[in-house]
Scaffold this motif. Structure first.
Motif, mmCIF file in Angstrom:
data_model
loop_
_atom_site.group_PDB
_atom_site.id
_atom_site.type_symbol
_atom_site.label_atom_id
_atom_site.label_comp_id
_atom_site.label_asym_id
_atom_site.label_seq_id
_atom_site.Cartn_x
_atom_site.Cartn_y
_atom_site.Cartn_z
ATOM 1 N N LEU A 1 -5.238 1.617 5.482
ATOM 2 C CA LEU A 1 -5.194 3.076 5.305
ATOM 3 C C LEU A 1 -5.635 3.789 6.572
ATOM 4 O O LEU A 1 -5.043 4.808 6.957
ATOM 5 N N ALA A 2 -6.652 3.261 7.243
ATOM 6 C CA ALA A 2 -7.096 3.865 8.506
ATOM 7 C C ALA A 2 -5.975 3.821 9.548
ATOM 8 O O ALA A 2 -5.739 4.803 10.256
ATOM 9 N N GLU A 3 -5.275 2.696 9.635
ATOM 10 C CA GLU A 3 -4.160 2.580 10.570
ATOM 11 C C GLU A 3 -3.002 3.494 10.153
ATOM 12 O O GLU A 3 -2.352 4.106 10.998
ATOM 13 N N MET A 4 -2.749 3.595 8.857
ATOM 14 C CA MET A 4 -1.696 4.500 8.378
ATOM 15 C C MET A 4 -2.037 5.952 8.717
ATOM 16 O O MET A 4 -1.136 6.738 9.018
ATOM 17 N N ILE B 1 0.849 -1.202 0.000
ATOM 18 C CA ILE B 1 0.000 0.000 0.000
ATOM 19 C C ILE B 1 0.876 1.241 0.000
ATOM 20 O O ILE B 1 0.636 2.193 -0.750
ATOM 21 N N TRP B 2 1.920 1.258 0.824
ATOM 22 C CA TRP B 2 2.850 2.398 0.846
ATOM 23 C C TRP B 2 3.447 2.612 -0.549
ATOM 24 O O TRP B 2 3.511 3.736 -1.046
ATOM 25 N N ASP B 3 3.873 1.532 -1.179
ATOM 26 C CA ASP B 3 4.451 1.638 -2.515
ATOM 27 C C ASP B 3 3.421 2.173 -3.517
ATOM 28 O O ASP B 3 3.760 2.957 -4.406
ATOM 29 N N ALA B 4 2.166 1.749 -3.368
ATOM 30 C CA ALA B 4 1.104 2.212 -4.267
ATOM 31 C C ALA B 4 0.845 3.708 -4.106
ATOM 32 O O ALA B 4 0.359 4.363 -5.024
ATOM 33 N N LEU B 5 1.198 4.244 -2.944
ATOM 34 C CA LEU B 5 0.980 5.667 -2.680
ATOM 35 C C LEU B 5 2.117 6.531 -3.221
ATOM 36 O O LEU B 5 2.289 7.672 -2.780
ATOM 37 N N ASP B 6 2.878 6.018 -4.180
ATOM 38 C CA ASP B 6 3.916 6.843 -4.805
ATOM 39 C C ASP B 6 3.290 8.045 -5.500
ATOM 40 O O ASP B 6 3.950 9.064 -5.697
ATOM 41 N N THR B 7 2.025 7.925 -5.861
ATOM 42 C CA THR B 7 1.214 9.049 -6.326
ATOM 43 C C THR B 7 -0.126 8.944 -5.608
ATOM 44 O O THR B 7 -0.531 7.839 -5.223
ATOM 45 N N PRO B 8 -0.818 10.054 -5.393
ATOM 46 C CA PRO B 8 -2.116 9.980 -4.706
ATOM 47 C C PRO B 8 -3.079 9.042 -5.435
ATOM 48 O O PRO B 8 -3.179 9.073 -6.664
#
Length: 89
Positions: A77-80, A41-48
């Motif tokens: 995402l909620a935990e992040m 998920i973090w990697d997927a957030l390289d762009t919004p």
């Protein structure tokens, strides 16, 4: 899931260590260890991206049912957001 776009908090940097991904907040000194799903998920957030976009991306990486994937993305995402790793843009 909503159309809200999620983005990273850029105060965090990380590195793979053995089987986990360890991250440190360069401003506060806080640290967390991400499991495989959270790292994806973090990697997927390289762009919004929306939660639905992230779930679709993870669905191609992991052998998981779409509903289970969407639920895992929403929980993570909620935990992040609580950990201040990511937030709605």
């Amino acid at each position: 899931m909503t159309d809200a776009k999620w983005t990273r908090n850029e105060d965090w940097v990380g590195s793979a260590i053995e089987d986990s991904f360890v991250m440190v907040n360069i401003g506060s000194g806080s640290y967390v260890s991400l499991n495989e799903t959270a790292r994806a998920i973090w990697d997927a957030l390289d762009t919004p991206r929306t939660a639905a976009e992230i779930a679709a991306s993870l669905g191609t990486q992991f052998d998981v049912a779409p509903d289970a994937c969407a639920a895992a993305v929403t929980r993570t995402l909620a935990e992040m957001e609580v950990q201040q790793l990511a937030h709605v843009a």
